[in-house]
Design a protein around this motif. Structure first.
Motif, PDB file in Angstrom:
ATOM      1  N   CYS A  20      -4.102   6.291  -2.481  1.00 27.52           N
ATOM      2  CA  CYS A  20      -4.521   4.974  -1.992  1.00 27.52           C
ATOM      3  C   CYS A  20      -3.889   4.709  -0.633  1.00 27.52           C
ATOM      4  O   CYS A  20      -2.792   5.194  -0.343  1.00 27.52           O
ATOM      5  CB  CYS A  20      -4.103   3.892  -2.976  1.00 27.52           C
ATOM      6  SG  CYS A  20      -4.758   2.272  -2.491  1.00 27.52           S
ATOM      7  N   LEU A  22      -3.214   1.569   0.296  1.00 28.43           N
ATOM      8  CA  LEU A  22      -2.365   0.385   0.148  1.00 28.43           C
ATOM      9  C   LEU A  22      -1.306   0.674  -0.921  1.00 28.43           C
ATOM     10  O   LEU A  22      -1.385   1.702  -1.611  1.00 28.43           O
ATOM     11  CB  LEU A  22      -3.195  -0.841  -0.257  1.00 28.43           C
ATOM     12  CG  LEU A  22      -4.290  -1.308   0.725  1.00 28.43           C
ATOM     13  CD1 LEU A  22      -4.979  -2.571   0.200  1.00 28.43           C
ATOM     14  CD2 LEU A  22      -3.737  -1.555   2.113  1.00 28.43           C
ATOM     15  N   ARG A  23      -0.374  -0.241  -1.065  1.00 23.96           N
ATOM     16  CA  ARG A  23       0.691  -0.086  -2.066  1.00 23.96           C
ATOM     17  C   ARG A  23       0.916  -1.425  -2.759  1.00 23.96           C
ATOM     18  O   ARG A  23       1.983  -2.033  -2.616  1.00 23.96           O
ATOM     19  CB  ARG A  23       2.000   0.366  -1.378  1.00 23.96           C
ATOM     20  CG  ARG A  23       1.969   1.789  -0.819  1.00 23.96           C
ATOM     21  CD  ARG A  23       1.983   2.818  -1.943  1.00 23.96           C
ATOM     22  NE  ARG A  23       1.982   4.178  -1.447  1.00 23.96           N
ATOM     23  CZ  ARG A  23       0.889   4.871  -1.121  1.00 23.96           C
ATOM     24  NH1 ARG A  23      -0.312   4.299  -1.213  1.00 23.96           N
ATOM     25  NH2 ARG A  23       0.981   6.108  -0.696  1.00 23.96           N
ATOM     26  N   CYS A  24      -0.082  -1.925  -3.470  1.00 26.81           N
ATOM     27  CA  CYS A  24       0.060  -3.227  -4.132  1.00 26.81           C
ATOM     28  C   CYS A  24       1.249  -3.164  -5.096  1.00 26.81           C
ATOM     29  O   CYS A  24       1.358  -2.212  -5.881  1.00 26.81           O
ATOM     30  CB  CYS A  24      -1.219  -3.583  -4.863  1.00 26.81           C
ATOM     31  SG  CYS A  24      -2.635  -3.595  -3.749  1.00 26.81           S
ATOM     32  N   TYR A  26       2.102  -4.404  -7.811  1.00 23.04           N
ATOM     33  CA  TYR A  26       1.921  -4.330  -9.261  1.00 23.04           C
ATOM     34  C   TYR A  26       1.218  -3.039  -9.700  1.00 23.04           C
ATOM     35  O   TYR A  26       0.974  -2.829 -10.878  1.00 23.04           O
ATOM     36  CB  TYR A  26       1.111  -5.542  -9.759  1.00 23.04           C
ATOM     37  CG  TYR A  26      -0.124  -5.849  -8.916  1.00 23.04           C
ATOM     38  CD1 TYR A  26      -1.261  -5.070  -8.995  1.00 23.04           C
ATOM     39  CD2 TYR A  26      -0.114  -6.916  -8.021  1.00 23.04           C
ATOM     40  CE1 TYR A  26      -2.362  -5.332  -8.203  1.00 23.04           C
ATOM     41  CE2 TYR A  26      -1.222  -7.193  -7.234  1.00 23.04           C
ATOM     42  CZ  TYR A  26      -2.347  -6.398  -7.324  1.00 23.04           C
ATOM     43  OH  TYR A  26      -3.427  -6.655  -6.535  1.00 23.04           O
ATOM     44  N   CYS A  27       0.882  -2.211  -8.721  1.00 22.51           N
ATOM     45  CA  CYS A  27       0.051  -1.039  -9.039  1.00 22.51           C
ATOM     46  C   CYS A  27       0.688   0.291  -8.658  1.00 22.51           C
ATOM     47  O   CYS A  27       0.635   1.249  -9.411  1.00 22.51           O
ATOM     48  CB  CYS A  27      -1.293  -1.197  -8.324  1.00 22.51           C
ATOM     49  SG  CYS A  27      -2.426   0.165  -8.585  1.00 22.51           S
ATOM     50  N   MET A  28       1.304   0.345  -7.467  1.00 21.13           N
ATOM     51  CA  MET A  28       1.754   1.639  -6.943  1.00 21.13           C
ATOM     52  C   MET A  28       3.090   1.477  -6.235  1.00 21.13           C
ATOM     53  O   MET A  28       3.225   0.565  -5.407  1.00 21.13           O
ATOM     54  CB  MET A  28       0.712   2.092  -5.902  1.00 21.13           C
ATOM     55  CG  MET A  28       0.329   3.510  -5.967  1.00 21.13           C
ATOM     56  SD  MET A  28      -1.048   3.799  -4.839  1.00 21.13           S
ATOM     57  CE  MET A  28      -0.858   5.542  -4.666  1.00 21.13           C
ATOM     58  N   GLY A  67      -6.881   4.738  -7.864  1.00 21.42           N
ATOM     59  CA  GLY A  67      -6.583   4.860  -6.452  1.00 21.42           C
ATOM     60  C   GLY A  67      -7.666   4.152  -5.633  1.00 21.42           C
ATOM     61  O   GLY A  67      -8.355   3.278  -6.134  1.00 21.42           O
ATOM     62  N   GLU A  68      -7.733   4.505  -4.400  1.00 20.51           N
ATOM     63  CA  GLU A  68      -8.789   3.913  -3.573  1.00 20.51           C
ATOM     64  C   GLU A  68      -9.925   4.932  -3.446  1.00 20.51           C
ATOM     65  O   GLU A  68      -9.780   5.969  -2.796  1.00 20.51           O
ATOM     66  CB  GLU A  68      -8.225   3.531  -2.192  1.00 20.51           C
ATOM     67  CG  GLU A  68      -9.267   3.076  -1.196  1.00 20.51           C
ATOM     68  CD  GLU A  68     -10.263   2.055  -1.759  1.00 20.51           C
ATOM     69  OE1 GLU A  68      -9.863   1.134  -2.490  1.00 20.51           O
ATOM     70  OE2 GLU A  68     -11.472   2.213  -1.476  1.00 20.51           O
ATOM     71  N   ASN A  96     -10.518  -1.529  -2.347  1.00 19.02           N
ATOM     72  CA  ASN A  96      -9.668  -2.513  -1.671  1.00 19.02           C
ATOM     73  C   ASN A  96     -10.294  -2.974  -0.359  1.00 19.02           C
ATOM     74  O   ASN A  96      -9.726  -3.815   0.337  1.00 19.02           O
ATOM     75  CB  ASN A  96      -8.256  -1.954  -1.441  1.00 19.02           C
ATOM     76  CG  ASN A  96      -8.244  -0.714  -0.538  1.00 19.02           C
ATOM     77  OD1 ASN A  96      -9.107  -0.532   0.316  1.00 19.02           O
ATOM     78  ND2 ASN A  96      -7.254   0.141  -0.747  1.00 19.02           N
ATOM     79  N   SER A 319      -2.809   2.879 -10.497  1.00 18.19           N
ATOM     80  CA  SER A 319      -3.585   3.658  -9.513  1.00 18.19           C
ATOM     81  C   SER A 319      -3.986   5.015 -10.085  1.00 18.19           C
ATOM     82  O   SER A 319      -4.917   5.647  -9.597  1.00 18.19           O
ATOM     83  CB  SER A 319      -2.778   3.855  -8.234  1.00 18.19           C
ATOM     84  OG  SER A 319      -1.559   4.480  -8.536  1.00 18.19           O
TER      85      SER A 319
HETATM   86 FE1  SF4 Z   1      -3.809  -1.743  -4.581  1.00 19.31          FE
HETATM   87 FE2  SF4 Z   1      -6.072  -0.635  -5.603  1.00 19.31          FE
HETATM   88 FE3  SF4 Z   1      -4.346   0.797  -4.181  1.00 19.31          FE
HETATM   89 FE4  SF4 Z   1      -3.649  -0.038  -6.580  1.00 19.31          FE
HETATM   90  S1  SF4 Z   1      -5.245   1.409  -6.142  1.00 19.31           S
HETATM   91  S2  SF4 Z   1      -2.372   0.018  -4.723  1.00 19.31           S
HETATM   92  S3  SF4 Z   1      -4.670  -2.017  -6.636  1.00 19.31           S
HETATM   93  S4  SF4 Z   1      -5.508  -0.969  -3.458  1.00 19.31           S
END
Ligand code: SF4
Ligand code: SAM
Length: 323
Positions: A20, A22-24, A26-28, A67-68, A96, A319
């Protein structure tokens, strides 16, 4: 097909990558993620074969996730191939939105039916606190680009927490101006990093929304609409949805299975039950179909989010599962 608890299973969420951009929170985790080696990630032709067999068992809807999913090259060709499978009626994407604008024309041309775009904040500062990256304007441009295709269903997903509490009203005001949009609030799920996070439960969220915008009024559930419950909010043209796996468990209506990027057919979000399909891809279609049938039959009856640790519970981060 019907599972052993009488539920119709007609939906698969396919994670095409564990990576991914991004690194939200709550997710990664920000660092130290052990990525699945490329050689262990299902190839597109393997995904298409598995979905073709699942379609024989009654799967009609496919959602591509990660993931993305858009960090994996060539996604539109996967959309096209899945759409061409007999029995598959709808292909959707959860993203995302960071790489969506440039990919949209080819995704739509390939037959994509709908997109869920995840966005937890309109403010760049809060976006960065949540995702550890910059880019809110990119995501907002993607939403506009998606709305420029009248044939696409577009929904926004938001995970409310203390970090974006102040964003709930602005997000709602912004997106519910548009009668084509649904803004869905996803309750924080105690999976992976989410176990350590505190979300805002549905009841509290409903209060926040009603005190600003007026009454929430129930909308009829869409056929095949999944776990979200939709409402009109005051006079706003769009719709608000709640996906509350913790406070309003929807296991008795669960219609889905998941295929992870490494080929695990996962039958419940919370449990690690399922079947690793990659070593079984050498089987004939007939034998693999039987494995799929048995795996779906063994889908657990319900999750148990109140017990956060224990044997048999999912230890992967979101993710790696696909949400
Ligand atoms: Fe954020 Fe989606 Fe990446 Fe998880 S997989 S870190 S929710 S963008
Ligand atoms: N990267 C894409 C995205 O963010 O939309 C697709 C994958 S992401 C895992 C799918 C969805 O899961 C997103 O809407 C995300 O907000 C949600 N999600 C991730 N971790 C979660 C958690 N612990 N609780 C609730 N939702 C979560």
């Amino acid at each position: 097909m019907i599972d052993s608890f009488g539920r119709t299973i007609d939906y698969v969420r396919v994670s095409v990558t564990d990576r991914c951009d991004l690194r939200c929170f709550y997710c990664m985790p920000e660092n130290g993620i052990k990525q699945i080696p490329h050689s262990e990630i299902l190839r597109f032709e393997e995904i298409v074969r598995i979905v073709r067999l699942l379609a024989k068992l009654g799967i009609k809807k496919v959602r591509l996730t990660g993931g993305e999913p858009l960090v994996r090259k060539g996604l539109p060709s996967l959309v096209r191939e899945i759409k061409n499978i007999d029995g598959i009626e709808k292909v959707h994407l959860t993203t995302n939105g960071m790489l969506l604008t440039e990919n949209l024309p080819s995704l739509v041309e390939a037959g994509l039916d709908g997109i869920n775009i995840s966005l937890d904040s309109l403010s760049e500062e809060t976006f960065e606190k949540i995702t550890h990256r910059s880019g809110v304007n990119k995501v907002l441009r993607s939403v506009d680009a998606a709305l420029s295709y009248p044939e696409l269903r577009v929904k926004i997903n938001c995970v409310p927490s203390e970090i974006n509490r102040n964003e709930i009203i602005p997000l709602t005001r912004h997106f519910l101006q548009n009668n084509r949009l649904s803004l869905r609030f996803i309750e924080m799920m105690p999976i992976g990093l989410g176990k350590e996070c505190t979300g805002i439960p549905e009841a509290e969220l409903a209060q926040i929304l009603q005190s600003e915008f007026g009454e929430l009024s129930n909308l009829p559930n869409e056929v095949g609409g999944g776990p979200s419950r939709y409402y009109k909010l005051g006079n706003l043209p769009g719709r608000v949805g709640f996906i509350s796996a913790v406070s309003h468990a929807f296991c008795s209506e669960c219609d889905r299975i998941r295929l992870t990027a490494s080929g695990f057919l996962k039958t419940c979000l919370q449990y690690d039950t399922g079947e690793q399909l990659r070593p079984l891809l050498e089987l004939s279609d007939e034998d693999l179909l039987e494995v799929l049938r048995q795996t779906i039959l063994n889908k657990p009856e319900r999750h148990c989010f109140s017990s956060k640790n224990g044997s048999g519970l999912e230890q992967h981060i979101m993710s790696q599962i696909g949400g």
